[in-house]
Design a protein around this motif. Sequence first.
Motif, PDB file in Angstrom:
ATOM      1  N   ARG A  54      85.386  20.131  17.235  1.00 14.46           N
ATOM      2  CA  ARG A  54      85.339  18.690  16.977  1.00 14.46           C
ATOM      3  C   ARG A  54      83.925  18.241  16.689  1.00 14.46           C
ATOM      4  O   ARG A  54      82.933  18.832  17.113  1.00 14.46           O
ATOM      5  CB  ARG A  54      85.872  17.918  18.188  1.00 14.46           C
ATOM      6  N   PHE A  55      83.838  17.142  15.988  1.00 17.33           N
ATOM      7  CA  PHE A  55      82.594  16.565  15.506  1.00 17.33           C
ATOM      8  C   PHE A  55      81.494  16.513  16.580  1.00 17.33           C
ATOM      9  O   PHE A  55      80.416  17.062  16.399  1.00 17.33           O
ATOM     10  CB  PHE A  55      82.911  15.162  14.994  1.00 17.33           C
ATOM     11  N   ALA A  56      81.763  15.836  17.680  1.00 13.10           N
ATOM     12  CA  ALA A  56      80.750  15.670  18.730  1.00 13.10           C
ATOM     13  C   ALA A  56      80.383  17.004  19.368  1.00 13.10           C
ATOM     14  O   ALA A  56      79.210  17.262  19.635  1.00 13.10           O
ATOM     15  CB  ALA A  56      81.241  14.688  19.788  1.00 13.10           C
ATOM     16  N   GLU A  57      81.366  17.854  19.585  1.00 15.35           N
ATOM     17  CA  GLU A  57      81.105  19.161  20.196  1.00 15.35           C
ATOM     18  C   GLU A  57      80.280  20.063  19.290  1.00 15.35           C
ATOM     19  O   GLU A  57      79.569  20.944  19.762  1.00 15.35           O
ATOM     20  CB  GLU A  57      82.426  19.845  20.547  1.00 15.35           C
ATOM     21  N   ALA A  58      80.384  19.847  17.978  1.00 17.50           N
ATOM     22  CA  ALA A  58      79.614  20.637  17.020  1.00 17.50           C
ATOM     23  C   ALA A  58      78.168  20.154  16.915  1.00 17.50           C
ATOM     24  O   ALA A  58      77.364  20.750  16.216  1.00 17.50           O
ATOM     25  CB  ALA A  58      80.276  20.591  15.640  1.00 17.50           C
ATOM     26  N   GLY A  59      77.850  19.065  17.605  1.00 14.75           N
ATOM     27  CA  GLY A  59      76.488  18.543  17.587  1.00 14.75           C
ATOM     28  C   GLY A  59      76.152  17.740  16.353  1.00 14.75           C
ATOM     29  O   GLY A  59      74.991  17.615  15.978  1.00 14.75           O
ATOM     30  N   ILE A  60      77.160  17.167  15.708  1.00 16.12           N
ATOM     31  CA  ILE A  60      76.934  16.380  14.507  1.00 16.12           C
ATOM     32  C   ILE A  60      76.627  14.947  14.905  1.00 16.12           C
ATOM     33  O   ILE A  60      77.299  14.365  15.747  1.00 16.12           O
ATOM     34  CB  ILE A  60      78.158  16.445  13.576  1.00 16.12           C
ATOM     35  N   ASP A  61      75.627  14.394  14.280  1.00 18.88           N
ATOM     36  CA  ASP A  61      75.177  13.037  14.569  1.00 18.88           C
ATOM     37  C   ASP A  61      75.665  12.100  13.472  1.00 18.88           C
ATOM     38  O   ASP A  61      75.560  12.413  12.296  1.00 18.88           O
ATOM     39  CB  ASP A  61      73.647  13.043  14.624  1.00 18.88           C
ATOM     40  N   THR A  62      76.196  10.951  13.877  1.00 19.97           N
ATOM     41  CA  THR A  62      76.596   9.963  12.870  1.00 19.97           C
ATOM     42  C   THR A  62      75.448   9.043  12.511  1.00 19.97           C
ATOM     43  O   THR A  62      75.642   8.096  11.778  1.00 19.97           O
ATOM     44  CB  THR A  62      77.794   9.108  13.348  1.00 19.97           C
ATOM     45  N   GLY A  63      74.248   9.341  12.958  1.00 25.01           N
ATOM     46  CA  GLY A  63      73.047   8.570  12.665  1.00 25.01           C
ATOM     47  C   GLY A  63      73.115   7.605  11.499  1.00 25.01           C
ATOM     48  O   GLY A  63      74.177   7.179  11.081  1.00 25.01           O
ATOM     49  N   SER A  64      71.994   7.288  10.928  1.00 22.89           N
ATOM     50  CA  SER A  64      71.918   6.255   9.901  1.00 22.89           C
ATOM     51  C   SER A  64      72.636   6.621   8.606  1.00 22.89           C
ATOM     52  O   SER A  64      73.057   5.744   7.867  1.00 22.89           O
ATOM     53  CB  SER A  64      70.459   5.913   9.613  1.00 22.89           C
ATOM     54  N   ASP A  65      72.795   7.904   8.302  1.00 26.29           N
ATOM     55  CA  ASP A  65      73.515   8.275   7.082  1.00 26.29           C
ATOM     56  C   ASP A  65      74.890   8.854   7.381  1.00 26.29           C
ATOM     57  O   ASP A  65      75.556   9.379   6.515  1.00 26.29           O
ATOM     58  CB  ASP A  65      72.703   9.222   6.203  1.00 26.29           C
ATOM     59  N   GLY A  66      75.319   8.740   8.633  1.00 24.03           N
ATOM     60  CA  GLY A  66      76.629   9.243   9.015  1.00 24.03           C
ATOM     61  C   GLY A  66      77.707   8.186   8.897  1.00 24.03           C
ATOM     62  O   GLY A  66      77.466   7.060   8.460  1.00 24.03           O
ATOM     63  N   LEU A  67      78.888   8.560   9.294  1.00 24.85           N
ATOM     64  CA  LEU A  67      80.054   7.689   9.177  1.00 24.85           C
ATOM     65  C   LEU A  67      80.773   7.653  10.516  1.00 24.85           C
ATOM     66  O   LEU A  67      81.009   8.699  11.126  1.00 24.85           O
ATOM     67  CB  LEU A  67      80.995   8.234   8.092  1.00 24.85           C
ATOM     68  N   ARG A  68      81.119   6.444  10.960  1.00 23.00           N
ATOM     69  CA  ARG A  68      81.828   6.284  12.220  1.00 23.00           C
ATOM     70  C   ARG A  68      82.725   5.057  12.113  1.00 23.00           C
ATOM     71  O   ARG A  68      82.243   3.933  11.957  1.00 23.00           O
ATOM     72  CB  ARG A  68      80.839   6.110  13.370  1.00 23.00           C
TER      73      ARG A  68
ATOM     74  N   VAL B 293      87.403   4.862   2.781  1.00 31.52           N
ATOM     75  CA  VAL B 293      86.069   4.802   3.392  1.00 31.52           C
ATOM     76  C   VAL B 293      85.375   6.161   3.285  1.00 31.52           C
ATOM     77  O   VAL B 293      84.198   6.241   2.924  1.00 31.52           O
ATOM     78  CB  VAL B 293      86.173   4.344   4.866  1.00 31.52           C
ATOM     79  N   ALA B 294      86.107   7.236   3.577  1.00 28.61           N
ATOM     80  CA  ALA B 294      85.524   8.580   3.496  1.00 28.61           C
ATOM     81  C   ALA B 294      85.097   8.900   2.066  1.00 28.61           C
ATOM     82  O   ALA B 294      84.012   9.447   1.848  1.00 28.61           O
ATOM     83  CB  ALA B 294      86.518   9.619   4.004  1.00 28.61           C
ATOM     84  N   ALA B 295      85.927   8.560   1.081  1.00 31.10           N
ATOM     85  CA  ALA B 295      85.583   8.830  -0.318  1.00 31.10           C
ATOM     86  C   ALA B 295      84.315   8.096  -0.728  1.00 31.10           C
ATOM     87  O   ALA B 295      83.416   8.689  -1.336  1.00 31.10           O
ATOM     88  CB  ALA B 295      86.747   8.440  -1.229  1.00 31.10           C
ATOM     89  N   GLU B 296      84.227   6.823  -0.393  1.00 33.69           N
ATOM     90  CA  GLU B 296      83.027   6.047  -0.724  1.00 33.69           C
ATOM     91  C   GLU B 296      81.798   6.666  -0.084  1.00 33.69           C
ATOM     92  O   GLU B 296      80.732   6.749  -0.696  1.00 33.69           O
ATOM     93  CB  GLU B 296      83.201   4.600  -0.286  1.00 33.69           C
ATOM     94  N   TRP B 297      81.949   7.110   1.156  1.00 39.58           N
ATOM     95  CA  TRP B 297      80.835   7.719   1.886  1.00 39.58           C
ATOM     96  C   TRP B 297      80.439   9.053   1.263  1.00 39.58           C
ATOM     97  O   TRP B 297      79.262   9.307   1.015  1.00 39.58           O
ATOM     98  CB  TRP B 297      81.217   7.865   3.355  1.00 39.58           C
ATOM     99  N   PHE B 298      81.419   9.935   1.005  1.00 36.86           N
ATOM    100  CA  PHE B 298      81.127  11.219   0.358  1.00 36.86           C
ATOM    101  C   PHE B 298      80.391  10.998  -0.965  1.00 36.86           C
ATOM    102  O   PHE B 298      79.397  11.669  -1.257  1.00 36.86           O
ATOM    103  CB  PHE B 298      82.412  12.005   0.073  1.00 36.86           C
ATOM    104  N   ILE B 299      80.868  10.084  -1.775  1.00 37.03           N
ATOM    105  CA  ILE B 299      80.267   9.818  -3.087  1.00 37.03           C
ATOM    106  C   ILE B 299      78.835   9.307  -2.936  1.00 37.03           C
ATOM    107  O   ILE B 299      77.920   9.776  -3.623  1.00 37.03           O
ATOM    108  CB  ILE B 299      81.144   8.837  -3.891  1.00 37.03           C
ATOM    109  N   ALA B 300      78.613   8.361  -2.034  1.00 29.27           N
ATOM    110  CA  ALA B 300      77.271   7.803  -1.834  1.00 29.27           C
ATOM    111  C   ALA B 300      76.298   8.855  -1.317  1.00 29.27           C
ATOM    112  O   ALA B 300      75.166   8.967  -1.812  1.00 29.27           O
ATOM    113  CB  ALA B 300      77.329   6.617  -0.868  1.00 29.27           C
ATOM    114  N   VAL B 301      76.726   9.650  -0.356  1.00 26.57           N
ATOM    115  CA  VAL B 301      75.838  10.675   0.195  1.00 26.57           C
ATOM    116  C   VAL B 301      75.581  11.764  -0.844  1.00 26.57           C
ATOM    117  O   VAL B 301      74.450  12.253  -0.977  1.00 26.57           O
ATOM    118  CB  VAL B 301      76.406  11.266   1.506  1.00 26.57           C
ATOM    119  N   ARG B 302      76.598  12.140  -1.612  1.00 24.35           N
ATOM    120  CA  ARG B 302      76.410  13.150  -2.658  1.00 24.35           C
ATOM    121  C   ARG B 302      75.379  12.679  -3.687  1.00 24.35           C
ATOM    122  O   ARG B 302      74.511  13.451  -4.103  1.00 24.35           O
ATOM    123  CB  ARG B 302      77.740  13.465  -3.335  1.00 24.35           C
ATOM    124  N   GLU B 303      75.445  11.427  -4.078  1.00 26.42           N
ATOM    125  CA  GLU B 303      74.467  10.897  -5.034  1.00 26.42           C
ATOM    126  C   GLU B 303      73.063  10.906  -4.443  1.00 26.42           C
ATOM    127  O   GLU B 303      72.100  11.268  -5.115  1.00 26.42           O
ATOM    128  CB  GLU B 303      74.864   9.495  -5.491  1.00 26.42           C
TER     129      GLU B 303
END
Length: 139
Positions: free
Chosen positions: A80-94, A106-116
């Motif tokens: 799981r996300f938290a157990e893997a040590g992933i941070d939703t910090g300023s560029d993450g999604l929560r 929401v996930a698609a918009e986020w993936f596209i923005a981060v990819r760019e």
Amino acid sequence: MRVQDPTSDELRFFAALRARVPDIEDWYYADDDGTLWVIASLDFEDDTGRIRDILRVDYDGVSLRGGWSPTDILGDDGVRFAEAGIDTGSDGLRRDNIAPLRAAQVAAEWFIAVREQYRRSEPESRWRWPRRSPAVSHL
């Protein structure tokens, strides 16, 4: 991975997500208590085809979390996300209490923005990412 077939909500989530981000990969899991959840991942490769970074979203039908995988997908497969040590910090999604189709949007918009943002930054080393990204901080 899990033995249960994807649920109708999971199928709708991935169909809607792939409509906007076709190269997304889908992974299906079940916790020990029977809770079903998925990972949607997007690989970022260098010029030789080697995976440089992996962006991932976890979704359990209620909670949506997104961020950079700290390892390759095999290193945190089924974790799981938290157990893997992933941070939703300023560029993450929560997001919490989010239905499948809205979660996919929401996930698609986020993936596209981060990819760019990723393409513009041209990362120099594998598994490193600047954690401040104004292009996606509003999500």
